[in-house]
Design a protein around this motif. Structure first.
Motif, short mmCIF file in Angstrom:
data_model
loop_
_atom_site.label_atom_id
_atom_site.label_comp_id
_atom_site.label_asym_id
_atom_site.label_seq_id
_atom_site.Cartn_x
_atom_site.Cartn_y
_atom_site.Cartn_z
N CYS A 97 36.42 9.27 -61.72
CA CYS A 97 37.69 9.47 -61.95
C CYS A 97 38.58 8.78 -61.16
CB CYS A 97 38.14 10.28 -62.02
SG CYS A 97 40.47 10.50 -62.29
N THR A 99 41.87 6.95 -60.36
CA THR A 99 43.06 7.25 -60.51
C THR A 99 43.81 8.11 -59.07
OG1 THR A 99 43.29 7.12 -62.63
CG2 THR A 99 45.42 7.31 -62.19
N PRO A 101 45.18 10.20 -57.96
CA PRO A 101 45.41 11.41 -57.26
C PRO A 101 43.85 12.13 -56.43
CG PRO A 101 46.92 12.30 -59.15
CD PRO A 101 46.22 10.54 -58.99
N CYS A 102 42.48 11.40 -58.03
CA CYS A 102 41.09 11.45 -57.17
C CYS A 102 41.35 10.46 -55.99
CB CYS A 102 40.30 11.01 -58.43
SG CYS A 102 40.28 12.51 -59.97
N CYS A 138 42.27 8.76 -65.28
CA CYS A 138 42.55 9.71 -65.17
C CYS A 138 42.03 11.13 -66.27
CB CYS A 138 44.43 10.47 -64.99
SG CYS A 138 44.12 12.71 -65.11
N LEU A 139 41.01 11.78 -65.86
CA LEU A 139 39.77 12.48 -66.23
C LEU A 139 40.78 14.18 -67.42
CD1 LEU A 139 36.47 11.77 -65.07
CD2 LEU A 139 37.26 10.75 -67.40
N GLY A 140 41.60 13.83 -66.49
CA GLY A 140 42.32 15.86 -66.58
C GLY A 140 42.35 15.93 -65.72
N GLY A 141 41.58 16.40 -64.63
CA GLY A 141 41.52 17.38 -63.65
C GLY A 141 41.33 17.14 -63.28
N CYS A 142 42.93 16.56 -62.14
CA CYS A 142 43.37 15.74 -61.08
C CYS A 142 43.62 16.80 -59.88
CB CYS A 142 44.61 15.57 -61.29
SG CYS A 142 44.85 14.48 -62.52
N LEU A 147 36.44 13.83 -58.73
CA LEU A 147 34.63 14.09 -60.17
C LEU A 147 34.45 13.21 -60.74
CD1 LEU A 147 36.77 14.47 -62.68
CD2 LEU A 147 38.15 16.14 -61.80
S1 FES Z 1 43.22 11.56 -61.21
FE1 FES Z 1 41.37 12.08 -61.39
S2 FES Z 1 41.43 13.62 -62.75
FE2 FES Z 1 43.64 13.64 -62.88
#
Ligand code: FES
Length: 176
Positions: A97, A99, A101-102, A138-142, A147
């Motif tokens: 990921c 995006t 937050p990651c 985003c893989l939904g595990g922010c 990750l």
């Molecule tokens: S930003 Fe990486 S899982 Fe949401």
């Protein structure tokens, strides 16, 4: 050594879905009303990718024929979602990921580290065919970043040390 996988395919290749695939695909299609078969497309793409490893143009064309839709309608969906592979991939596909937050917790550095460690760039496959590196939105595990997803498993709160260990575990077959 690494190599970039090229989207090589024979445009005239005749694709014949196996009976098992057709049974599986019909089960999915039957969940939708008549004339709404297109709604089954994502599940059908997953079935085809599981069978062929990736989605070549002839495979996507065959899916269009199966669902009685235009090939472009299949390409549009397959090219939108990073989970679909449009070129041959390695045995293990790391989707990291990238995006916001990651990124804030180090996904960029992690991607760079994996590139160096595997001696490939994003989008490439190692010459032994073992690993492909991709990035994903985003893989939904922010809350668990940085990750990566490999098949159906999420590997969370990664560090360079953890990812090194992970690569070895996949290489040794400790993780399938
Ligand atoms: S930003 Fe990486 S899982 Fe949401």
């Amino acid at each position: 050594m690494s190599h970039t996988t090229q989207p090589v395919f024979d445009p005239n290749e005749v694709i014949v879905f196996s009976d098992a695939m057709i049974t599986q695909m019909n089960e999915v299609v039957n969940n939708f009303p008549q004339d709404k078969e297109k709604s089954a497309l994502i599940r059908i793409l997953h079935i085809a990718q599981a069978a062929y490893g990736w989605l070549s143009v002839p495979v996507m064309n065959k899916i269009a024929e199966f669902l009685k839709i235009q090939p472009i309608e299949v390409y549009e969906v397959a090219t939108f979602y990073t989970m679909f592979h449009l070129q041959p991939v390695g045995k293990h596909v790391f989707e990291v990921c990238r995006t916001g937050p990651c990124m804030l917790v180090g996904s960029d550095q992690l991607i760079q580290h994996i590139e160096q460690r595997l001696n490939i760039k994003v989008g490439e496959t190692t010459s032994d065919g073992m690993f492909t590196l991709k990035t994903a939105e985003c893989l939904g595990g922010c809350g668990y970043g940085p990750l990566l997803q490999c098949r159906n498993t999420y590997h969370e709160h990664l560090t360079t040390e953890k990812v090194d260990a992970l690569i070895e575990q996949y290489r040794n077959g400790e993780i399938q």
